[in-house]
Design a protein around this motif. Sequence first.
Motif, short mmCIF file in Angstrom:
data_model
loop_
_atom_site.label_atom_id
_atom_site.label_comp_id
_atom_site.label_asym_id
_atom_site.label_seq_id
_atom_site.Cartn_x
_atom_site.Cartn_y
_atom_site.Cartn_z
N ARG A 106 -0.37 2.46 30.87
CA ARG A 106 0.58 1.56 31.52
C ARG A 106 0.50 0.11 31.07
N CYS A 107 1.65 -0.58 31.25
CA CYS A 107 1.74 -2.01 30.96
C CYS A 107 1.42 -2.74 32.27
N TYR A 108 0.44 -3.64 32.24
CA TYR A 108 0.01 -4.31 33.48
C TYR A 108 1.07 -5.24 34.06
N PHE A 147 -3.93 -5.27 25.46
CA PHE A 147 -2.78 -6.13 25.25
C PHE A 147 -1.57 -5.27 24.93
N CYS A 148 -0.57 -5.40 25.78
CA CYS A 148 0.67 -4.66 25.57
C CYS A 148 1.62 -5.59 24.80
N HIS A 149 2.37 -5.04 23.86
CA HIS A 149 3.23 -5.86 23.00
C HIS A 149 4.69 -5.80 23.41
N CYS A 150 4.95 -5.60 24.72
CA CYS A 150 6.35 -5.59 25.16
C CYS A 150 6.82 -7.02 25.38
N GLU A 151 8.12 -7.20 25.50
CA GLU A 151 8.69 -8.54 25.65
C GLU A 151 8.15 -9.26 26.89
N ILE A 152 7.96 -8.49 27.96
CA ILE A 152 7.47 -9.11 29.21
C ILE A 152 6.06 -9.66 28.99
N CYS A 153 5.21 -8.86 28.36
CA CYS A 153 3.83 -9.29 28.14
C CYS A 153 3.77 -10.48 27.18
N ILE A 154 4.61 -10.45 26.17
CA ILE A 154 4.63 -11.58 25.23
C ILE A 154 5.06 -12.85 25.97
ZN ZN Z 1 3.86 -4.94 28.56
#
Ligand code: ZN
Length: 648
Positions: A106-108, A147-154
């Motif tokens: 999952r993405c945190y 570290f998730c590389h989705c737009e939200i995390c960035i």
């Molecule tokens: Zn993410």
Amino acid sequence: MKIGVDYYPEHWDKALWEKDADLMQKTGVEVVRMGEFAWCRFEPAEGEYDFTWLDEIMDIFAERKIDVVLCTPTNCPPLWLYEKYPDAVMTGRDGHKIATGIRGHRCYNNPDFIRHSKQIIEKMTRRYANHKSVIAWQIDNELEANFCHCEICIGEFRQWLKEKYGSIEAVNKAYGNNMWSGEYSAWEQIKPAYGSHPYAWFNPSFMLDFNRYASDNMIKYVKMQAEIIRKNCPGTMITTNTWFCENMPDFYKTFQDLDFVSYDNYPITKIPENSEEYYSHAFHLDLMRGIKRQNFWIMEQLSGGMGCWMPMVHTPRPRMIKGYSLQALAHGADTVVHFRWRTAVSGAEMFWHGLIDHSNVPGRRFDEFAQLCKQAKELDFIDGTEIKSQVAILYSSDNEYAFKIQPQTRGMYYLEQMKLFHAAFSRYGINVDIIGQHEAFDGYKIIVAPQMYVTDEDVVKRLYEFTKTGGSVILTNRSGVKDENNKCIMSPLPTVFKNLAGVCVEEYDPIGEDTVALRFADGSEYKGRQWCDVLCAENAKVLATYDSQFYKGKAAITENVYGEGLAYYVGTVGEKKLYNKLVKEILLKSKVDFIDGLPENVEVTIREGNGKKVRFIFNDTDNMQTFSLKGKELCLAPFEMQIELLDK
Ligand code: ZN
Ligand code: GLA
């Protein structure tokens, strides 16, 4: 001391539940941990909850007076959640969603995942808030600073940078971005380390922040969970189970607002043939105790042969099951929960053995576990005792990250020199703390500060102060190399530590897997490896010189009088016996009492408090050990622990 087991009722036929609980009760199990992977059974479809099965098993344990640690099940969101909200899956370095089918995908920061996490935690904590068996909550399971590389995390990462630096110019300056035309002119240009290049190819300043952010982000997620648990279950203790993983979070910040540290403890079951290899798990236990500087729990403890994603390794030898639990106690664990009650018959981990084998016939390991439970009940006198140490080793997450980002030479890794010093101090039967570098140094006589690579001005200042007022400090190679932004400091090494150590590094030689000869003033000879700081001893006394390579005759290890104290500098990495020699000298000079002549890997620690003093003597070898301790003849079987209440 309490002994527990990790139990997965969802893996077993209901017909087994009562039988298992009866056997636990008969054996003396006092705690079970449940629930961390069972989300799909708690919420089989979106918004449809079913806790009846958990109620049932909780009551079974309550009737038998067995306490429960309940876990939030967020490590494994159900498949319906990933299907309906595909963005809840983490995005990898290639910019694509990672493959699901294992666990922890999952993405945190994903709002749908967070919303559903909050809902399930609300439901669970409300339902069991007043259940008399619940003694603690575990958040998620073995959280990593992924570290998730989705737009939200960035976006979150950019926000974190904005808060830290205020302006894009400040980021450019901090990172030295004029290298390779890397200057940012807009926040949107800040991208994570996409692609398949090793992290070492990216700007180390950027990478260090990237790691710091990933840790802070994971901690934000822990806090989100802790807040809900606290609101609904005020007064119940909260923890999360941690370990030494690839993407390590900052342990100190992670546990700041939690009640206690819990650690998953899997000591290796194969004793290495090379005696130079460090294998005692005592180092890890001391580090865990040092996180909050208080006693801790083991939430998963070695119970059988390990394997599954790796080929299986040796089954625990006789006395290891009991011995390694008691070793944890000797280093400050108050509760030890064994992973797991019964070995899984399905799933990827079916060969990571629990206490009972697939056959469901309790065998040798279980018998030993039963003895452990029995002994634990006779150890009431240990309650309220703690470890007090005069020696501390400093650890820092920044250094951990920075060395992973830029490995310095073949074979060198951050924890190794700490372990070498820890082993040497342990050789002399004294308690050792491993603490975060930001902790107060009060009460210590010796501080080992290995590889102080990324500089924190405040810590440097406190080390000067500590030494000036009579402490002994041990510094090593790769100290004072970087500023707080992971850029090199333009000054002769060890830069900020130069005056304290009274030496300067003329040049260095990263020799990797080669060796170098070393000679002490008394003529004794040792081998060095990995790294050679060629020292110019300005004010310091030379303790050892190099005896080979082109810097033969130059200083390798020094001692400097600074104020009322002493500062040692160890320019290379030595073999175990070098540390034994050096540490003994330092103990004598620092007036710390120690035991001489313990056999190698026999560990002695003391817990004290409540007017009591308890000595633990553990034979962490697979040989019988006969030796004398303070005039008493002792004989310990392999992995045997002796616990003795001393006269105060
Ligand atoms: Zn993410
Ligand atoms: C970790 C995890 C457990 C299990 C064990 C053994 O410690 O927390 O869920 O996977 O490893 O494999």
